[in-house]
Design an enzyme around this catalytic site. Sequence first.
Site, short mmCIF file in Angstrom:
data_model
loop_
_atom_site.label_atom_id
_atom_site.label_comp_id
_atom_site.label_asym_id
_atom_site.label_seq_id
_atom_site.Cartn_x
_atom_site.Cartn_y
_atom_site.Cartn_z
CG ASP A 111 -18.69 6.93 -16.44
OD1 ASP A 111 -17.69 6.26 -16.20
OD2 ASP A 111 -19.15 7.80 -16.28
CB THR B 223 -14.53 9.43 -19.73
OG1 THR B 223 -15.83 8.81 -19.41
CG2 THR B 223 -15.54 9.90 -21.46
N GLY C 14 -13.56 15.17 -19.83
CA GLY C 14 -14.58 14.77 -20.06
C GLY C 14 -15.16 15.49 -20.49
CG MET D 2 -16.24 3.45 -11.09
SD MET D 2 -15.16 4.71 -11.37
CE MET D 2 -15.02 5.35 -9.36
CD GLU E 231 -20.68 5.53 -10.62
OE1 GLU E 231 -20.23 5.80 -9.29
OE2 GLU E 231 -19.61 5.79 -11.48
CB VAL F 222 -9.32 -0.22 -7.93
CG1 VAL F 222 -8.72 -0.58 -6.71
CG2 VAL F 222 -11.51 -0.87 -8.41
NE ARG G 95 -12.73 8.12 -11.42
CZ ARG G 95 -13.39 8.78 -12.32
NH1 ARG G 95 -12.85 8.74 -13.41
NH2 ARG G 95 -14.59 8.65 -12.47
NE ARG H 256 -20.95 -12.06 2.53
CZ ARG H 256 -22.46 -12.66 3.16
NH1 ARG H 256 -23.78 -12.39 2.80
NH2 ARG H 256 -22.31 -13.90 4.02
#
Lengths: 341, 341, 341, 341
Positions: D127, D125, D102, D169, D222, D273, D275, D266
């Site tokens: 992301d 990556t 990355g 993520m 996140e 999980v 990645r 909630r």
Amino acid sequence: MRIGVLTSGGDCPGLNAVIRSVVHRSVVDHGDEVIGFHDGWRGLLECDYRKLDLDAVSGILARGGTILGSSRVQPAHLRDGVERARGHVADLGLDAIIPIGGEGTLKAANLLSQAGLPIVGVPKTIDNDIASTDVTFGFDTAVGVATEALDRLKTTAESHQRVMVVEVMGRHTGWIALHSGMAAGAHAIVVPERPFDIDELTAIVGERFSAGKRFAIVVVAEGAKPRAGSMDFQDGGTDQYGHERFAGIGNLLAVELERRLGKEARPVILGHVQRGGTPTAYDRVLATRFGWHAVEAAHRGEFGMLTALRGTEIEMVPLADAVQTLKTVPAERYAEAQNVL
Amino acid sequence: MRIGVLTSGGDCPGLNAVIRSVVHRSVVDHGDEVIGFHDGWRGLLECDYRKLDLDAVSGILARGGTILGSSRVQPAHLRDGVERARGHVADLGLDAIIPIGGEGTLKAANLLSQAGLPIVGVPKTIDNDIASTDVTFGFDTAVGVATEALDRLKTTAESHQRVMVVEVMGRHTGWIALHSGMAAGAHAIVVPERPFDIDELTAIVGERFSAGKRFAIVVVAEGAKPRAGSMDFQDGGTDQYGHERFAGIGNLLAVELERRLGKEARPVILGHVQRGGTPTAYDRVLATRFGWHAVEAAHRGEFGMLTALRGTEIEMVPLADAVQTLKTVPAERYAEAQNVL
Amino acid sequence: MRIGVLTSGGDCPGLNAVIRSVVHRSVVDHGDEVIGFHDGWRGLLECDYRKLDLDAVSGILARGGTILGSSRVQPAHLRDGVERARGHVADLGLDAIIPIGGEGTLKAANLLSQAGLPIVGVPKTIDNDIASTDVTFGFDTAVGVATEALDRLKTTAESHQRVMVVEVMGRHTGWIALHSGMAAGAHAIVVPERPFDIDELTAIVGERFSAGKRFAIVVVAEGAKPRAGSMDFQDGGTDQYGHERFAGIGNLLAVELERRLGKEARPVILGHVQRGGTPTAYDRVLATRFGWHAVEAAHRGEFGMLTALRGTEIEMVPLADAVQTLKTVPAERYAEAQNVL
Amino acid sequence: MRIGVLTSGGDCPGLNAVIRSVVHRSVVDHGDEVIGFHDGWRGLLECDYRKLDLDAVSGILARGGTILGSSRVQPAHLRDGVERARGHVADLGLDAIIPIGGEGTLKAANLLSQAGLPIVGVPKTIDNDIASTDVTFGFDTAVGVATEALDRLKTTAESHQRVMVVEVMGRHTGWIALHSGMAAGAHAIVVPERPFDIDELTAIVGERFSAGKRFAIVVVAEGAKPRAGSMDFQDGGTDQYGHERFAGIGNLLAVELERRLGKEARPVILGHVQRGGTPTAYDRVLATRFGWHAVEAAHRGEFGMLTALRGTEIEMVPLADAVQTLKTVPAERYAEAQNVL
């Protein structure tokens, strides 16, 4: 203790989980040695094997297939080989043999057991047709794969106003057809246990269309057959090399339903995808328990037995009983599903 | 016959399959009328319901959640409402009520049954902790979701030399932890039935690294607790609004194992994904059978009973028995898995 | 603005996502009215439609099929119906028509556009053979389904020392075969763009076995054909009702490879599962973006155009260009995969 | 030619597919030799490696993680090690090094390239935040995992009248949140690129309930942060060992929305999980193509470059350009999704 393990017969998700469990329980907990015969009974007859330690079974729990290879058993061939097998078992100093297999394998296992070899069988079949056990591993995976396919086909059938005829595995019994058909809400389920009447099947599907529905899903087990006289059952014949054509009951029913209903009908033959690939969690747990209990039975000296699920418990049942009859779908189970013919 | 159905308690894959099955069996086969109460017992107490015909349940078999809505039952509230419920049942001319729910729901159902209402219960819990039945629907889906997550996490743990601590559901029992841990080959499984010793857990994981392995997977049920004195169990405290922090045993164990082992440890809290979404084929079949047999019991006048899976059969068992004890994981099941603390 | 939308041609995962996106963007953001024609062009020609508001598209994003129904277009039939279509568009006061479909649909759309109707097309085909766009929705789902099947079949092939011949969709182009074959590590990929030589294919597979490998996976697109003279290509003929037999290139290749290699070869015809069911996340995003941009184009008055993915952007391209040529797999893409014949 | 390959940074589905592709292309087609360094740059700096032949990469295409291991790069540490690296490259006679990683890895790669080492980078990556390429492998898998979780959570939210806040993520960019949110039809999407206003978010979710809807799904990356002054952003503090508590923006938002809306909310933190595990077909194809083109670039002597997807083509772009800026979600992409804050 020294244990030999082998996998025989058609592919079935969970075989590797059994092998791994046998090795874990016997090597780690009992300090045993384990060897794996290659390609089923062939490996035993030709003394072709390798040692199975923890490294050999690392990472195989979730993998389809069998690291030991498999082959179809020729009963006559094995019968002639009993003495050879006995010799190899003695030479290798084996205290127990754990064959993992279906009906044919278990019959062979019973033969060797009656000849005095120390056998603990593990039942295996995606068809779920072994009578002594509530369920066999591999069945849940096969039903899951078939159900996922049926879920997918339903939306297409609905959008295009079609009949989808889906052929699932099950040569002698309709367990996969019944469970996947129930799980996916199929509109007709055709099983080998009940030869079908094509007029009746046409009527069931036709009624749906008459009631304004735009599609229908028919699940048919590969071993389903028309009732005598119900349908001119022409199979696919042979091609230029004498090979049987891949006609299949699914294809035939699609053609026939299209002709009779005047609605587009399309066959889908799921085939081998049902018996390969990663097992479901259910099958991995069951396979792991079978392996564990097979080792325990060997250590208790309970030979000529088979691991079996009864309720939530794993019990040992006589091999001889297990191979007597096929577990067919009982009549009361049909009632719970819709339109099982 | 006129039947009322309701779903109560936490979400559970298969609720819609039960509802659909009840409607199919009673409306199509028996010519009954079915109504569905909204949001569990609330619907019964407030007489909030709608008619359920075939169209109402079309296409819901594979869908998660419940078309009727659900709510958590307040036992005291229901106790006060027994006469109100009785009045609504009389007004609506109901011959049977089929509540689908977990422990709390079944206790409430038992209360109403003892008060003379015609109840046939259907057990529901992803936790699989209802004693009267071998399995409840929803459990297989939860285990499947957890196992798939564990499969994914394993490769990351291995590539990055980590401990993964995965918290799965199970407030009072470790069934999901046990089955998903076995299915995924977890290296330690921590369950509520056995308060764990943190030194012992650290030793188990540490031994793997000492033996040259590069990673470890620990599965822990949300309800697991350390043995008294084993660990300074500081919870997450409360935030500025007085809400409890979301610490969770999974997070705590990850912190603790990292500190003790000197290896990166990462927590994953699976949470609600385990109880939502499309049910597995297994759960759809079981839910469908439960619905079918609940209707049959109602027609036979067998009230105060619960549908239950026993081996491969659906049987009716007394509601009163079902709510007495929780089904915990028996000791002999731990032995079959590796390293259950 | 008043917009009409329709879906035409074979099923394709993502159709509902486009419909939903069109409604969300136009109704919520622009205050438009949307109607949906039933069963593709038929709905337009017969003025059979319904209003599409937010409720009508609630919960359909992840669902396969099309809530509007679909049918195959008969070009001649549509040509004769241009004036009728124009009349309905005028009567209904439509400012734009958004047809979602494949090559045939887009040709029809182009015809209507040239006749002056306000058309914005959305390309749809699991085959990925529309030249103007990098990708079409549905393709990723089809490749995913095929790849999952190949993953499953691999373990069986390996355990049983077989050749698996897997027929995937792709009548004119090999995109699904290429991508699923690359994704699953197939050992030979046979595409319509390159008529295959059966000797060459046999050699490739045979070399694997000579090198000690125990299995091989061959992926073949349904439209693949042998090179002239390479193979006596006998098709399945017709059955007693004059229907074409379901021979298929996959079945033929399995027979032929088994005969030539002396190894068990098994065909699997994936069929309609590739074009049904829930779309992948990729296809849902692409379909949603296509719908959004189609509405924007309509509002800008950009008619006679088609939504297209170019890199990461959605652009509008002329319908007339889109229908000229099929996008075949370019030679340089074969090189990146192994053994594309 | 002699090529060294290494994988560095966080886990990402598709790493093994790149490694396999590099080996297949270089060993089989070019007759090269390939070695793999262990645990990323550490392996290069410490000359810790192994030979990669065809057997070494057999069966890894679909497997998550990396057979070479990985570690996070410490830039300073690497800077000090340039001469050591150069020495090892010379000693090993390497003609090319292919680091797969990355942003951090590529910066390190650029450093070594500027120091004269023969580098061809492969971007990695989940992301999707590397600017030079349309997409990176791993992203599609991460979005798929998140979307499947969202699909599951939706039915629970609906049945129980809840707000589900799902943290995915994306530390610096909202690509996963945007795509999974669009794919699953989330009702609000919160991304790092746009600090959110808690009042605005509350209003969006509140409006749904006011409009009679019974649930809402909020997807939050996140790395999302509240707009300055918008929310008293109290993080989780530290525990007794000084470790940061696992508060997380998802947990905080759930608490806050529940308090403000008076509806149960909630949190679900998907975590690792996303990645791990088997890559989607899309990612396997992209990773395979990247590996193939990296080898080709090495053979053409194009060093200091990075493989990149541009439309449907793989192109080579300068490493120096690739590491300059992060690819954030552009404003026009928000418009296509609903309610991106």
